[in-house]
Structure formats: C-alpha cells, structure tokens
Scaffold this motif. Structure first.
Motif, PDB file in Angstrom:
ATOM      1  N   HIS A 130       9.845   7.038   3.030  1.00 13.36           N
ATOM      2  CA  HIS A 130      10.553   7.699   1.934  1.00 13.36           C
ATOM      3  C   HIS A 130      10.835   9.165   2.245  1.00 13.36           C
ATOM      4  N   VAL A 131      10.690   9.544   3.508  1.00 14.54           N
ATOM      5  CA  VAL A 131      10.944  10.918   3.937  1.00 14.54           C
ATOM      6  C   VAL A 131      11.671  10.899   5.276  1.00 14.54           C
ATOM      7  N   ALA A 132      12.247  12.043   5.636  1.00 16.90           N
ATOM      8  CA  ALA A 132      12.928  12.204   6.920  1.00 16.90           C
ATOM      9  C   ALA A 132      12.391  13.452   7.608  1.00 16.90           C
ATOM     10  N   GLU A 133      12.532  13.521   8.925  1.00 13.86           N
ATOM     11  CA  GLU A 133      12.081  14.705   9.662  1.00 13.86           C
ATOM     12  C   GLU A 133      12.776  15.943   9.115  1.00 13.86           C
ATOM     13  N   GLY A 134      11.994  17.002   8.915  1.00 11.60           N
ATOM     14  CA  GLY A 134      12.503  18.256   8.395  1.00 11.60           C
ATOM     15  C   GLY A 134      12.470  18.354   6.875  1.00 11.60           C
ATOM     16  N   GLU A 135      12.216  17.249   6.208  1.00 15.28           N
ATOM     17  CA  GLU A 135      12.216  17.225   4.740  1.00 15.28           C
ATOM     18  C   GLU A 135      10.929  17.845   4.184  1.00 15.28           C
ATOM     19  N   ALA A 136      11.060  18.598   3.106  1.00 13.32           N
ATOM     20  CA  ALA A 136       9.897  19.159   2.419  1.00 13.32           C
ATOM     21  C   ALA A 136       9.254  18.073   1.558  1.00 13.32           C
ATOM     22  N   VAL A 137       7.920  18.063   1.516  1.00 12.49           N
ATOM     23  CA  VAL A 137       7.186  17.119   0.672  1.00 12.49           C
ATOM     24  C   VAL A 137       6.196  17.879  -0.197  1.00 12.49           C
ATOM     25  N   GLU A 138       5.932  17.316  -1.361  1.00 16.92           N
ATOM     26  CA  GLU A 138       4.962  17.880  -2.292  1.00 16.92           C
ATOM     27  C   GLU A 138       3.640  17.127  -2.163  1.00 16.92           C
ATOM     28  N   LEU A 158       1.262   7.662  10.971  1.00 20.09           N
ATOM     29  CA  LEU A 158       2.611   7.248  10.592  1.00 20.09           C
ATOM     30  C   LEU A 158       3.603   8.387  10.786  1.00 20.09           C
ATOM     31  N   LEU A 159       3.173   9.585  10.398  1.00 22.47           N
ATOM     32  CA  LEU A 159       4.007  10.770  10.513  1.00 22.47           C
ATOM     33  C   LEU A 159       3.116  11.994  10.541  1.00 22.47           C
ATOM     34  N   ILE A 160       3.703  13.112  10.922  1.00 19.06           N
ATOM     35  CA  ILE A 160       2.948  14.361  11.013  1.00 19.06           C
ATOM     36  C   ILE A 160       3.626  15.395  10.127  1.00 19.06           C
ATOM     37  N   LEU A 161       2.830  16.004   9.263  1.00 13.56           N
ATOM     38  CA  LEU A 161       3.322  17.071   8.400  1.00 13.56           C
ATOM     39  C   LEU A 161       2.966  18.412   9.012  1.00 13.56           C
ATOM     40  N   GLU A 162       3.771  19.418   8.712  1.00  9.68           N
ATOM     41  CA  GLU A 162       3.469  20.791   9.118  1.00  9.68           C
ATOM     42  C   GLU A 162       3.264  21.582   7.845  1.00  9.68           C
ATOM     43  N   SER A 163       2.124  22.260   7.778  1.00  8.91           N
ATOM     44  CA  SER A 163       1.806  23.090   6.629  1.00  8.91           C
ATOM     45  C   SER A 163       0.997  24.277   7.112  1.00  8.91           C
ATOM     46  N   MET A 164       1.443  25.465   6.783  1.00  7.88           N
ATOM     47  CA  MET A 164       0.752  26.700   7.173  1.00  7.88           C
ATOM     48  C   MET A 164       0.506  26.749   8.679  1.00  7.88           C
ATOM     49  N   LYS A 165       1.525  26.350   9.462  1.00  6.49           N
ATOM     50  CA  LYS A 165       1.486  26.371  10.935  1.00  6.49           C
ATOM     51  C   LYS A 165       0.482  25.370  11.525  1.00  6.49           C
ATOM     52  N   ILE A 188       0.874  -1.175   0.000  1.00  7.14           N
ATOM     53  CA  ILE A 188       0.000   0.000   0.000  1.00  7.14           C
ATOM     54  C   ILE A 188       0.908   1.221   0.000  1.00  7.14           C
ATOM     55  N   ARG A 189       0.770   2.058  -1.014  1.00  2.26           N
ATOM     56  CA  ARG A 189       1.583   3.264  -1.140  1.00  2.26           C
ATOM     57  C   ARG A 189       0.849   4.411  -0.455  1.00  2.26           C
ATOM     58  N   VAL A 190       1.503   5.040   0.512  1.00  2.00           N
ATOM     59  CA  VAL A 190       0.915   6.148   1.256  1.00  2.00           C
ATOM     60  C   VAL A 190       1.506   7.444   0.714  1.00  2.00           C
ATOM     61  N   LYS A 191       0.623   8.354   0.299  1.00  2.56           N
ATOM     62  CA  LYS A 191       1.062   9.625  -0.282  1.00  2.56           C
ATOM     63  C   LYS A 191       0.614  10.797   0.584  1.00  2.56           C
ATOM     64  N   SER A 192       1.367  11.880   0.475  1.00  2.00           N
ATOM     65  CA  SER A 192       1.021  13.115   1.174  1.00  2.00           C
ATOM     66  C   SER A 192      -0.193  13.754   0.498  1.00  2.00           C
ATOM     67  N   GLU A 193      -1.139  14.199   1.291  1.00  2.00           N
ATOM     68  CA  GLU A 193      -2.313  14.873   0.734  1.00  2.00           C
ATOM     69  C   GLU A 193      -2.069  16.358   0.506  1.00  2.00           C
ATOM     70  N   ILE A 194      -1.003  16.887   1.138  1.00  2.00           N
ATOM     71  CA  ILE A 194      -0.698  18.316   1.032  1.00  2.00           C
ATOM     72  C   ILE A 194       0.810  18.521   0.912  1.00  2.00           C
ATOM     73  N   ALA A 195       1.186  19.713   0.493  1.00  2.00           N
ATOM     74  CA  ALA A 195       2.597  20.092   0.503  1.00  2.00           C
ATOM     75  C   ALA A 195       2.925  20.651   1.883  1.00  2.00           C
ATOM     76  N   GLY A 196       4.107  20.386   2.360  1.00  2.00           N
ATOM     77  CA  GLY A 196       4.529  20.878   3.671  1.00  2.00           C
ATOM     78  C   GLY A 196       5.895  20.317   4.003  1.00  2.00           C
ATOM     79  N   SER A 197       6.157  20.152   5.291  1.00  2.00           N
ATOM     80  CA  SER A 197       7.403  19.531   5.714  1.00  2.00           C
ATOM     81  C   SER A 197       7.103  18.485   6.783  1.00  2.00           C
ATOM     82  N   VAL A 198       7.971  17.497   6.861  1.00  2.00           N
ATOM     83  CA  VAL A 198       7.789  16.419   7.840  1.00  2.00           C
ATOM     84  C   VAL A 198       8.177  16.974   9.204  1.00  2.00           C
TER      85      VAL A 198
END
Length: 73
Positions: free
Chosen positions: A55-63, A31-38, A4-14
């Motif tokens: 496929h991501v690390a803490e602090g990494e930007a995601v699209e 699984l993880l928490i993204l930060e977007s627009m505070k 099962i491939r899990v994708k980000s629903e928004i752009a932000g950072s891990v």
C-alpha cells in the motif's frame, strides 16, 4: 486464507521496497525499509505467507500505524 495487515511502527518515508506482491515471505523477513531521522528501519513480515498487496511506494511518506502491506498466511 487469513489476511495479516502490516503497519508502520514509525513515521518516515519508504526508502526501499524489498519484496513485491505475489512473492512468498518468511516470518520476520524484511518487506520494505523505512527511513526516519537518518536511520533505516526494516518492516518485517510477522508471519510466513504470500505478500498480497503493498500500500506504499518508494519515496512515499508514511505515518505511524499506517497500513503498508497485506500478507495472506
């Protein structure tokens, strides 16, 4: 085992990784928490299984729609 491939629903950072590869996860478990627009946005497992890869690390930007994790159900 199907993957099962899990994708980000928004752009932000891990902001925080909650689960590590090899750990069992339940459906809808964070699984993880993204930060977007505070705001903190959890990324949850769509189904139960084992977290096979991150496929991501803490602090990494995601699209939006970027692959962030793979679960083996």
């Amino acid at each position: 085992m199907p993957e099962i491939r899990v994708k980000s629903e928004i752009a932000g950072s891990v902001w925080k990784i909650v689960k590590q590869p090899g750990e069992a996860v339940e459906a809808e478990e964070t699984l993880l928490i993204l930060e977007s627009m505070k705001m903190e946005i959890p990324v949850a497992a769509p189904k139960a299984g084992v977290l096979a890869a991150l496929h991501v690390a803490e602090g990494e930007a995601v699209e939006e729609e970027q692959l962030v994790a793979v679960i083996r159900a």
